[in-house]
Design an enzyme around this catalytic site. Structure first.
Site, short mmCIF file in Angstrom:
data_model
loop_
_atom_site.label_atom_id
_atom_site.label_comp_id
_atom_site.label_asym_id
_atom_site.label_seq_id
_atom_site.Cartn_x
_atom_site.Cartn_y
_atom_site.Cartn_z
N ILE A 9 0.83 -1.22 0.00
CA ILE A 9 0.00 0.00 0.00
C ILE A 9 0.86 1.26 0.00
CG2 ILE A 9 -0.25 0.18 2.54
CD1 ILE A 9 -3.35 0.78 1.57
N ASN A 22 -3.15 2.13 15.25
CA ASN A 22 -3.73 1.79 16.56
C ASN A 22 -4.14 3.10 17.22
OD1 ASN A 22 -1.50 2.91 18.17
ND2 ASN A 22 -0.35 1.23 17.26
N VAL A 31 1.17 -2.59 8.32
CA VAL A 31 0.92 -1.42 7.44
C VAL A 31 1.43 -0.15 8.12
CG1 VAL A 31 -0.92 0.04 6.48
CG2 VAL A 31 -1.08 -2.46 6.31
N ASP A 32 1.12 -0.03 9.40
CA ASP A 32 1.49 1.16 10.19
C ASP A 32 3.00 1.37 10.13
OD1 ASP A 32 0.47 2.11 13.61
OD2 ASP A 32 0.98 3.30 11.84
N SER A 120 -7.65 -4.78 10.04
CA SER A 120 -7.82 -5.71 11.17
C SER A 120 -7.43 -7.15 10.88
CB SER A 120 -9.28 -5.70 11.69
OG SER A 120 -9.54 -4.47 12.33
N GLY A 122 -4.54 -8.48 10.19
CA GLY A 122 -3.16 -8.89 10.54
C GLY A 122 -3.04 -9.06 12.04
N VAL A 123 -2.33 -8.14 12.66
CA VAL A 123 -2.12 -8.20 14.13
C VAL A 123 -3.45 -8.32 14.88
CG1 VAL A 123 -1.40 -6.71 16.08
CG2 VAL A 123 0.06 -6.96 14.07
N TYR A 124 -4.50 -7.71 14.32
CA TYR A 124 -5.79 -7.73 15.02
C TYR A 124 -6.61 -8.99 14.73
CZ TYR A 124 -5.08 -2.93 16.72
OH TYR A 124 -4.60 -1.81 17.35
N1 APR Z 1 0.74 -3.16 2.25
C1 APR Z 1 -0.48 -3.74 2.20
N2 APR Z 1 -0.93 -4.61 3.12
C2 APR Z 1 -0.08 -4.89 4.16
C3 APR Z 1 1.20 -4.32 4.28
C4 APR Z 1 1.60 -3.41 3.27
N3 APR Z 1 2.82 -2.82 3.29
N4 APR Z 1 1.78 -4.80 5.44
C5 APR Z 1 0.89 -5.64 5.98
N5 APR Z 1 -0.24 -5.71 5.23
C6 APR Z 1 -1.46 -6.49 5.43
C7 APR Z 1 -1.40 -7.61 6.44
O1 APR Z 1 -0.92 -8.79 5.83
C8 APR Z 1 -2.87 -7.74 6.83
O2 APR Z 1 -3.57 -8.52 5.89
O3 APR Z 1 -2.42 -5.58 5.97
C9 APR Z 1 -3.39 -6.29 6.73
C10 APR Z 1 -3.55 -5.59 8.09
O4 APR Z 1 -2.49 -6.00 8.92
P1 APR Z 1 -1.85 -5.06 10.08
O5 APR Z 1 -0.95 -4.07 9.45
O6 APR Z 1 -1.28 -6.00 11.09
O7 APR Z 1 -3.09 -4.26 10.68
P2 APR Z 1 -4.20 -4.71 11.73
O8 APR Z 1 -4.48 -6.17 11.69
O9 APR Z 1 -5.32 -3.75 11.48
O10 APR Z 1 -3.52 -4.42 13.14
C11 APR Z 1 -3.26 -3.08 13.49
O11 APR Z 1 -1.01 -3.58 14.06
O12 APR Z 1 0.83 -2.63 13.15
C12 APR Z 1 -0.01 -2.58 14.23
O13 APR Z 1 0.04 -0.29 14.93
C13 APR Z 1 -0.75 -1.28 14.32
O14 APR Z 1 -1.58 -1.78 16.49
C14 APR Z 1 -1.94 -1.71 15.13
C15 APR Z 1 -2.23 -3.10 14.60
#
Ligand code: APR
Length: 170
Positions: A9, A22, A31-32, A120, A122-124
């Site tokens: 992204i 978050n 992503v963050d 949500s 990934g980590v969530y």
């Molecule tokens: N581009 C696109 N998609 C990505 C990228 C990227 N560079 N990096 C990870 N992803 C995907 C992951 O594989 C997942 O399918 O984005 C989706 C969301 O994953 P996370 O980034 O872990 O987000 P989320 O599940 O919403 O958790 C948010 O994670 O990074 C911390 O600070 C953030 O505490 C917050 C939590």
């Protein structure tokens, strides 16, 4: 119609990209982490300013707020906080709010194109297929002025899940 693509992204050449943030808005992994790492310190500085201002308590799940995109090709980053998956509580409305509120913030800035990660999922720990289903429902109606919305899946496998979910719902 929402475009489904596999990619990173941070490389999206659209007006606004959405960050899976978050509630602290002070960075994280996934992503963050990628957005802050590639977008540079300007983004964190803008987030800190928000925390010092009207977002003193941080961002609640489902809410969205925009900052500069720093060095990224996009003009803005719209930060939103997805709900953490729960097996006992249905938080899907909050997940859909992330998409609709992020679209509203982007449209308010005049963005015409917006790219989302799969919030949500990934980590969530939100199951990917349902994360896609919620995104497609929330992205069915676009605000005036927004004419391109893309869901950027991080890998081919997740893109295939998304395509299967879309085919099943159409
Ligand atoms: N581009 C696109 N998609 C990505 C990228 C990227 N560079 N990096 C990870 N992803 C995907 C992951 O594989 C997942 O399918 O984005 C989706 C969301 O994953 P996370 O980034 O872990 O987000 P989320 O599940 O919403 O958790 C948010 O994670 O990074 C911390 O600070 C953030 O505490 C917050 C939590």
């Amino acid at each position: 119609m929402v475009e489904l693509v596999a990619g990173d992204i941070t490389a999206e050449r659209v007006d606004a990209i959405v960050n899976a943030a978050n509630s602290s808005l002070l960075g994280g992994g996934g992503v963050d982490g990628a957005i802050h790492r590639k977008g540079g310190p300007e983004i964190l500085a803008a987030c800190r300013a928000l925390r010092a201002g009207h977002l003193g308590k941080g961002l609640r799940a489902g809410q969205a707020v925009a900052t500069t995109a720093g060095r990224l090709p996009a003009k803005w980053v719209v930060h939103t906080v997805g709900p953490v998956w729960s097996a006992t509580e249905d938080r899907s409305a909050t997940l859909r709010d992330c998409y609709t509120n992020s679209l509203a913030v982007a449209a308010g800035l005049g963005a015409r194109s917006v790219s989302f990660p799969l919030l949500s999922s990934g980590v969530y720990r939100w199951p990917k297929d349902d994360a896609v289903a919620q995104a497609l429902v929330a992205l069915r109606d676009l605000p005036p002025g927004v004419d391109l919305v893309r869901l950027v899946l991080f890998d081919q496998e997740t893109l295939e899940i998304a395509e299967r979910v879309r085919a099943a719902t159409n």
